[in-house]
Every structure is written in structure tokens, then in C-alpha cells.
Scaffold this active site. Structure first.
Site, PDB file in Angstrom:
ATOM      1  N   ASP A  80     -10.941   5.250  -6.319  1.00  0.00           N
ATOM      2  CA  ASP A  80      -9.800   4.689  -5.867  1.00  0.00           C
ATOM      3  C   ASP A  80      -8.731   4.691  -7.194  1.00  0.00           C
ATOM      4  O   ASP A  80      -9.093   4.115  -8.433  1.00  0.00           O
ATOM      5  CB  ASP A  80      -9.962   3.121  -5.930  1.00  0.00           C
ATOM      6  CG  ASP A  80      -8.602   2.022  -5.996  1.00  0.00           C
ATOM      7  OD1 ASP A  80      -7.524   2.621  -5.843  1.00  0.00           O
ATOM      8  OD2 ASP A  80      -8.850   0.642  -5.582  1.00  0.00           O
ATOM      9  N   ARG A 124       6.062   1.702  -1.743  1.00  0.00           N
ATOM     10  CA  ARG A 124       4.880   0.949  -1.573  1.00  0.00           C
ATOM     11  C   ARG A 124       4.059   1.534  -0.306  1.00  0.00           C
ATOM     12  O   ARG A 124       4.370   1.585   0.819  1.00  0.00           O
ATOM     13  CB  ARG A 124       5.222  -0.776  -1.262  1.00  0.00           C
ATOM     14  CG  ARG A 124       6.157  -1.197  -2.423  1.00  0.00           C
ATOM     15  CD  ARG A 124       5.798  -2.569  -2.349  1.00  0.00           C
ATOM     16  NE  ARG A 124       4.721  -3.311  -3.116  1.00  0.00           N
ATOM     17  CZ  ARG A 124       4.629  -3.134  -4.413  1.00  0.00           C
ATOM     18  NH1 ARG A 124       5.686  -2.882  -5.041  1.00  0.00           N
ATOM     19  NH2 ARG A 124       3.729  -3.553  -5.168  1.00  0.00           N
ATOM     20  N   GLU A 129       1.793   5.284  16.951  1.00  0.00           N
ATOM     21  CA  GLU A 129       0.395   5.116  16.812  1.00  0.00           C
ATOM     22  C   GLU A 129      -0.183   6.502  17.049  1.00  0.00           C
ATOM     23  O   GLU A 129       0.083   7.209  18.172  1.00  0.00           O
ATOM     24  CB  GLU A 129      -0.187   4.068  17.685  1.00  0.00           C
ATOM     25  CG  GLU A 129       0.098   2.865  17.039  1.00  0.00           C
ATOM     26  CD  GLU A 129      -0.133   1.709  18.195  1.00  0.00           C
ATOM     27  OE1 GLU A 129       0.346   1.829  19.207  1.00  0.00           O
ATOM     28  OE2 GLU A 129      -0.597   0.616  17.607  1.00  0.00           O
ATOM     29  N   THR A 154      -2.740   4.031  -4.060  1.00  0.00           N
ATOM     30  CA  THR A 154      -1.423   3.545  -3.460  1.00  0.00           C
ATOM     31  C   THR A 154      -0.500   4.683  -4.051  1.00  0.00           C
ATOM     32  O   THR A 154      -0.662   5.568  -4.691  1.00  0.00           O
ATOM     33  CB  THR A 154      -1.046   2.274  -4.394  1.00  0.00           C
ATOM     34  OG1 THR A 154      -1.435   2.453  -5.553  1.00  0.00           O
ATOM     35  CG2 THR A 154      -1.956   1.189  -3.708  1.00  0.00           C
ATOM     36  N   LYS A 171       2.683   3.502  -7.958  1.00  0.00           N
ATOM     37  CA  LYS A 171       2.315   2.943  -9.156  1.00  0.00           C
ATOM     38  C   LYS A 171       3.023   4.182 -10.064  1.00  0.00           C
ATOM     39  O   LYS A 171       4.052   4.405  -9.841  1.00  0.00           O
ATOM     40  CB  LYS A 171       0.984   2.690  -9.508  1.00  0.00           C
ATOM     41  CG  LYS A 171       0.475   1.365  -8.661  1.00  0.00           C
ATOM     42  CD  LYS A 171      -0.918   0.863  -9.031  1.00  0.00           C
ATOM     43  CE  LYS A 171      -1.177  -0.615  -8.355  1.00  0.00           C
ATOM     44  NZ  LYS A 171      -1.981  -0.288  -7.081  1.00  0.00           N
ATOM     45  N   TYR A 204       7.842   3.862  16.967  1.00  0.00           N
ATOM     46  CA  TYR A 204       6.545   3.675  16.946  1.00  0.00           C
ATOM     47  C   TYR A 204       5.857   4.974  17.270  1.00  0.00           C
ATOM     48  O   TYR A 204       6.083   5.802  18.064  1.00  0.00           O
ATOM     49  CB  TYR A 204       6.166   2.471  18.209  1.00  0.00           C
ATOM     50  CG  TYR A 204       5.895   1.322  17.865  1.00  0.00           C
ATOM     51  CD1 TYR A 204       4.304   1.240  16.876  1.00  0.00           C
ATOM     52  CD2 TYR A 204       6.342   0.213  18.035  1.00  0.00           C
ATOM     53  CE1 TYR A 204       4.124   0.157  16.684  1.00  0.00           C
ATOM     54  CE2 TYR A 204       5.854  -1.203  17.656  1.00  0.00           C
ATOM     55  CZ  TYR A 204       4.630  -0.870  16.880  1.00  0.00           C
ATOM     56  OH  TYR A 204       4.088  -2.256  16.641  1.00  0.00           O
TER      57      TYR A 204
HETATM   58  N1  DSN Z   1      -1.927  -5.608  -7.859  1.00  0.00           N
HETATM   59  C1  DSN Z   1      -2.421  -4.217  -8.442  1.00  0.00           C
HETATM   60  C2  DSN Z   1      -2.600  -4.247  -9.994  1.00  0.00           C
HETATM   61  O1  DSN Z   1      -1.582  -4.821 -10.501  1.00  0.00           O
HETATM   62  O2  DSN Z   1      -3.195  -3.400 -10.583  1.00  0.00           O
HETATM   63  C3  DSN Z   1      -3.768  -3.748  -7.754  1.00  0.00           C
HETATM   64  O3  DSN Z   1      -3.837  -4.155  -6.580  1.00  0.00           O
END
Ligand code: DSN
Length: 415
Positions: A199, A234, A55, A225, A228, A53
Site C-alpha cells: 500500500d 481523491r 459500470e 491513493t 497524497k 454511469y
Molecule cells: N488518512 C490517511 C493519512 O492521513 O495517512 C490515511 O488513510
């Protein structure tokens, strides 16, 4: 992947994971937001750092015993700063929507006006859709893509921004295949005194690999994120100008989240390390070549592509140009072992659960090693499957060919 202990202790969970492993090995992943992480990223995710932990932030935690965790968080931050030329990075956001919630919390009060792209024009739920916290808590006004070109018309954005005077302008999208004019967004924001928020969840790997323009040195704040095109675990990060650092950090913790996931922070550091290598630039370049090849193949076969092509890793195809729907296409392609996601198209006459389009992406197949030749082959299979959607024999034989290709191009993390 070795699951020796899991296999002995919990066969039920083990069997499900193995089934998914087989699916990932034998099928082609063309969902634009998915990818395959390396074994090294997975090992960091599966590490004992999950036991801690922590924080707070490095040097200032609410729990003891965090000196070593501080080292991993600082390393992840330093690598992300280098990768994106960022002044300040927070590596704790658990995923994309919580990261965006933290950004809004840092800069806005509930009810403040924000300008974002409409979901069915390529935006994201967290960019102001009425069913999402963003649309519920904040007063979003939305811009659209141009109905003729399928691209964002910056003059239109300027007009809306001048009229609405939002406190923040959001750019960076989930289903938009063109380069984004970051500097023009910033200029508009400067004219009306708005914050700029990018974003870049979808294109972060292409930006890190220097194949697309980087908003980080321009915008006030940028979220992405990490799973991707960036090909990490993730999770998410937030990058901002130093002058916004305190409010971003306060919004992430204690504003939005509790303890960070330190094993994921370690995996983020590993992924950033991979993305800093010269090979990653080659990877990013190949993703785009594959995406452009796919678009050309579809266009040659009479499919309508939104904006008539792509500059990035994805294309959105209007399946009504082939007398089918997004949902039906998703099902047909599942039948031949190719995963895609249905997608709305701009001004879609059909509902979001059964939209007109499909979004195809090339990050995962490029990680597997597919190149232009194989992408042309895949486009041919997709077209043949759609044309012969009622013919089980044809679909079965394409499925076998897909499986053969998968054997030739194994998933790196599953070797
Ligand atoms: N779920 C993602 C996508 O497929 O673009 C975005 O959050």
C-alpha cells in the site's frame, strides 16, 4: 477558482467553500497525506463526466453510450502503467480503504491469515486494525518496528512470517519515514508461499518521481491513493501482475463497487500526465529535501524523531520530548495557522485520541514552493509556538508571519 453559478444559486454552500479557500490560502498545510492539486486536475474533476454511469470496464459496460468514457479510462490506465511500470492497472477504486478491501477480496477468504504492520507503529487502519473491516473479516497478525531503531527489522518479519505462515504480507505504511525493503518482503513471501501486497498511498508520488524504490515490478499487488504525494484527485488505483488482473478487476467491480466516478478517472489521467513530466521528479526530490531539513531542525532543537530521521516526505515526532502531547501540539499549531496530524508513536503509552506524537509532512508546502530556507523558518516558528504555548502575544505574532509567508507562496490551484 470561479464559482459564479454556485454563488448565484446557493450562497450558503458558496460561503463555506470560500471560507475554506481562505483558510487554505492563509495557512500552511503540513499534514503528510494532503496536497494541493493543479487547476487542470480540478477542472477535470468538475467536468460533465460526472453525469455518466459506466459500470464495467472499457469495451464491456453495463450501460450504453460509454465509447468516450472508455477513452478516458484507457488513457488513465496507460499513463499509470507507464508511471509505475505496472503490468495491469485498475483505475476505478474510489479511495484507499475500498481499494484495499478489493485487494483482500481478490486474494483472500474471510478468516484467512494476513501479516501487517501495527497501526501505532505506522501502519493503517485497513491493515488489520480490530475496529476496521480488515481486522474484522480477516485474521491479521501484526509486526512492529524495532523499539531501538524505529525501523522495520526484516529478520523479525521473517521470524513472524515463518511462524504464522500468512496467506498475504502487507507492507507500505501511513506513518513510517524510512525506505522499505520490498525485495526482502518478496523473498520472505516466496519462502512461505504468501502473496505480497504494498500500500504505497503515502509515497506513490515519490516512487513515481523516482526518488524511492518501486514495489510494483516486485510485488503481486500494489494499491495507492491518488491524492497524497501523487497530487491527483481523491481516489485510488490498484496495480498488479497480469496473472492477477482478472481477480482484481472482478473484486473492484462487481465485488466492491458500482459505477466508477468518471470525472475522477479523468482527473487521475491528468495527474498521471503531470507526474510523467520531468518537473515532477524535481518536485519529488524537493519534498524529501524539505522533509530531511525539517527533521534536522527538530533534532537540533532536542526533539525526538522516530527512527532519528527520514527518507521520505514525513517525520513522526515524539512530542513528549518537549513536555507536550500530539493533541496539544496539533491545537497549538492550529493557533498559528499550521495544520498537522497527531500520531501514535511506536509502543505509545498514550491512547490514540491523545497520542504522544505528531506527524509532519512536506508534500503540500513543497507544492507551494517552500524550500530549505523557508522550512528552517517554519521549524523555528513551530518550536517557538510550542515553547511559548501560553503566550497569546507570541502565538499571534507567529500567525502573522505564517500568513506573510503564505502570501509569498500562493497555492497553485487557487491562483
Ligand atoms: N488518512 C490517511 C493519512 O492521513 O495517512 C490515511 O488513510
Amino acid at each position: 477558482m470561479n464559482y459564479k453559478n454556485l454563488q448565484q444559486q446557493d450562497k450558503e454552500v458558496y460561503d463555506i467553500i470560500k471560507k475554506e479557500e481562505t483558510r487554505q490560502k492563509n495557512e500552511l498545510e503540513m499534514i503528510a497525506s494532503e496536497n494541493y492539486v493543479t487547476q487542470a486536475v480540478m477542472e477535470a474533476m468538475g467536468s460533465i463526466l460526472t453525469n455518466k454511469y459506466s459500470e464495467g470496464y472499457p469495451g464491456s459496460r453495463y450501460y450504453g453510450g460509454n465509447q468516450i468514457i472508455d477513452e478516458i479510462e484507457i488513457l488513465a490506465i496507460e499513463r499509470a502503467k507507464k508511471l509505475f511500470h505496472a503490468e495491469h492497472v485498475n483505475v476505478q477504486p474510489l479511495s484507499g480503504s475500498p481499494a484495499n478491501a478489493s485487494v483482500y477480496m481478490a486474494f483472500l477468504k474471510p478468516g484467512d491469515k494476513v501479516l501487517g504492520l501495527k497501526l501505532d507503529h505506522g501502519g493503517h487502519l485497513s491493515h488489520g486494525h480490530s475496529v476496521n473491516f480488515s481486522g474484522i473479516l480477516y485474521n491479521f497478525v501484526q509486526y512492529e518496528v524495532d523499539s531501538k531503531t524505529g525501523r522495520i527489522n526484516m529478520e523479525e518479519v521473517r521470524k513472524i512470517a515463518q511462524k504464522e505462515k500468512p496467506k498475504m504480507i502487507v507492507a507500505g505504511y501511513s506513518a513510517y519515514s524510512r525506505e522499505i525493503e520490498w525485495q526482502k518482503f518478496q523473498n520472505i513471501a516466496d519462502e512461505i508461499g504468501s502473496y505480497t501486497f504494498a500500500d504505497i498511498a503515502h509515497t506513490a508520488g515519490l516512487i513515481a518521481g523516482e526518488q524511492m524504490d518501486n514495489p510494483v515490478p516486485i510485488f503481486d499487488v500494489v494499491s495507492t491513493t491518488t491524492h497524497k504525494t501523487l497530487r491527483g484527485p481523491r481516489g485510488a488505483i490498484i496495480m498488479c501482475k497480469e496473472k492477477h488482473a482478472k481477480k482484481i478487476d472482478k473484486a473492484v467491480f462487481p465485488g466492491m463497487q458500482g459505477g466508477p466516478h468518471d470525472h475522477i478517472t479523468a482527473a487521475k489521467a491528468v495527474a498521471f500526465g503531470e507526474a510523467l513530466k520531468p518537473e515532477f521528479k524535481e518536485y519529488a526530490k524537493k519534498i524529501i529535501i524539505n522533509s530531511k531539513t525539517l527533521a534536522e531542525e527538530f533534532i537540533n532543537r532536542g526533539y525526538r524523531i522516530i527512527s532519528d530521521g527520514t527518507d521520505n516526505h514525513l517525520i513522526v515526532v515524539d512530542m513528549t520530548s518537549k513536555n507536550t502531547s500530539g493533541k496539544e501540539t496539533e491545537k497549538i499549531l492550529e493557533r498559528i495557522g499550521i495544520s498537522v496530524s497527531r500520531s501514535t508513536i511506536p509502543n505509545d503509552p498514550n491512547p490514540p485520541m491523545n497520542p504522544s506524537g505528531v506527524r509532519f509532512g512536506t508534500p503540500a508546502i513543497t507544492t507551494r514552493g517552500l524550500g530549505e530556507k523557508e522550512v528552517k523558518q517554519v521549524a523555528g516558528w513551530i518550536d517557538a509556538a510550542i515553547t511559548n504555548k501560553e503566550d497569546i502575544g507570541v502565538l499571534n505574532s507567529i500567525k502573522k508571519e505564517v500568513e506573510e509567508m503564505c502570501k509569498k507562496f500562493p497555492v497553485p490551484g487557487l491562483l
